[in-house]
Design an enzyme around this catalytic site. Structure first.
Site, mmCIF file in Angstrom:
data_model
loop_
_atom_site.group_PDB
_atom_site.id
_atom_site.type_symbol
_atom_site.label_atom_id
_atom_site.label_comp_id
_atom_site.label_asym_id
_atom_site.label_seq_id
_atom_site.Cartn_x
_atom_site.Cartn_y
_atom_site.Cartn_z
ATOM 1 N N GLU A 53 46.929 59.928 27.462
ATOM 2 C CA GLU A 53 47.738 61.049 26.999
ATOM 3 C C GLU A 53 46.912 62.339 26.924
ATOM 4 O OE1 GLU A 53 49.149 57.369 24.619
ATOM 5 O OE2 GLU A 53 47.344 58.097 25.621
ATOM 6 N N ARG A 185 36.674 41.531 41.165
ATOM 7 C CA ARG A 185 35.526 41.824 40.307
ATOM 8 C C ARG A 185 35.644 43.208 39.688
ATOM 9 N NH1 ARG A 185 30.173 39.727 43.722
ATOM 10 N NH2 ARG A 185 30.693 37.490 43.698
ATOM 11 N N THR A 197 25.421 27.654 40.027
ATOM 12 C CA THR A 197 25.730 28.659 41.047
ATOM 13 C C THR A 197 24.580 29.646 41.199
ATOM 14 O OG1 THR A 197 28.117 28.482 40.676
ATOM 15 C CG2 THR A 197 27.316 30.532 41.652
ATOM 16 N N GLU A 297 34.078 32.693 38.463
ATOM 17 C CA GLU A 297 33.896 32.485 39.900
ATOM 18 C C GLU A 297 33.241 31.159 40.261
ATOM 19 O OE1 GLU A 297 32.287 35.307 42.509
ATOM 20 O OE2 GLU A 297 33.827 36.810 42.152
#
Length: 369
Positions: A53, A185, A197, A297
């Site tokens: 705003e 992402r 990972t 992920e």
């Protein structure tokens, strides 16, 4: 238009919601349908302020007087690091405010509407509310459940494998699918992977779309024994993009000190029954840090952990037109599903072709009581 503007704040407005605002002067010529002229537009800026705003009013200047404000979330009426948006709208001479959805924050929650109406401003509510809720689903989830919205992303072969038997995973999906993953992402507040990972891929977990490098999310690694390599890409970039290594209370203080000296933040949470960081505790900690949208992920163990705990809200699944075989590495580790009635079920929200791959977006289907 305001809803479209709100999406620009996804991933960079947290802990605030991503809001869009459009100011229209109905008494001015401009639109072919006679709907007036747009005199100001705004959306929540990086870091959550200025608010939408305030941005729209600043762009409109004196043309804001007499305008209708279309806002995707109820304007705030409390003083934080900025003044109340309700006061700014009133002072600018806004005559009407159209609000998509009420703010769940206890400091607002209808009080913003009341402040506007008490000032003589006409207020309409609920226009395109489902769309507005979906844009800020993370903000609403954090308010209602004390945790972020969790989107689990997977990219697999047709038979659900994310890598070949030897561990090779480059590349399962197409360039177009990987680019879409980078956009996910950019629209997330934080991205999470497990230590497996990190050790296997040495990822950066940043957004590498052209011109969007500054929209990389905070990186979160679940690392029970603090094995995150100090010389890996994640730690090397920790001073530029936040890196939070989540571990258990009794992990090595020496390893934690090494990581923190290099810019990472080590976060200790309670351990679950398996000795790993408890998933509910992880999400509660992230929520307290302001995270509203979490992208998970990898890998398969992390996916299974959060699915079994009932803490996944959405799935984004890329299916590549390739078959690897049952000796490949599965996208999800064992879930201990004995009968099909125990299987996790989802509702398909959308499906589209991305390059040579198919992307499905699914929402979790609550189990019957």
């Amino acid at each position: 238009m305001a809803l479209g503007l709100a999406r620009r704040g996804l991933g960079n407005a947290w802990p605030n919601p991503a809001v869009g605002c459009v100011l229209v002067r109905p008494d001015l010529e401009g639109c072919r349908d006679g709907g007036g002229r747009v005199v100001g537009r705004g959306w929540t800026q990086p870091g959550g302020r200025p608010h939408a705003e305030t941005e729209a009013l600043a762009r409109a200047g004196e043309l804001a007087r007499g305008a209708t404000a279309y806002v995707t979330l109820e304007p705030c009426c409390h003083t934080g690091q900025t003044g109340p948006c309700t006061e700014a709208l009133i002072a600018a001479g806004i005559r009407r405010v159209v609000i998509a959805v009420t703010d769940p924050d206890d400091r607002v929650a209808g009080q913003g509407v009341a402040a506007l109406e008490n000032a003589g401003i006409t207020v309409d509510q609920g226009l395109d509310e489902p769309h507005a809720r979906e844009i800020n689903a993370g903000y609403f989830t954090r308010a209602a459940k004390g945790r972020p919205l969790v989107l689990l992303k997977a990219a697999s072969s047709l038979d659900g494998r994310i890598a070949a038997a030897g561990g090779d995973s480059k590349w399962v999906t197409s360039d177009a699918a990987r680019a879409r993953g980078h956009l996910m992402r950019a629209q997330a507040d934080a991205i999470m992977v497990g230590i497996g990972t990190v050790q296997a891929d040495d990822p950066e977990l940043t957004c590498r779309l052209p011109g969007m490098d500054r929209q990389s999310p905070a990186r979160v690694v679940l690392d029970t024994h603090l094995k995150t390599p100090p010389k890996g890409k994640l730690v090397a970039s920790a001073k530029d993009v936040p890196l939070w290594v989540v571990t258990v209370p009794d992990s090595s203080p020496e390893a934690a000190e090494t990581l923190e000296k290099m810019g990472a933040q080590v976060v200790r949470v309670a351990a679950g029954s398996d000795g790993r960081p408890d998933p509910a505790a992880v999400l509660a900690t992230l929520a307290r840090a302001g995270i509203t949208r979490l992208l998970i992920e990898g890998g398969g163990t992390v996916a299974a952990t959060f699915l079994k705990a009932g803490l996944v809200d959405r799935l984004a699944w890329f299916h590549a037109p390739v078959v690897v075989g049952s000796d490949g590495i599965p996208a999800v580790a064992p879930l201990s599903v004995v009968t099909m009635s125990d299987a996790l079920r989802f509702e398909r929200l959308s499906m589209e072709l991305v390059g040579d791959d198919i992307l499905e977006i699914l929402a979790v289907r609550p189990r019957p009581a």
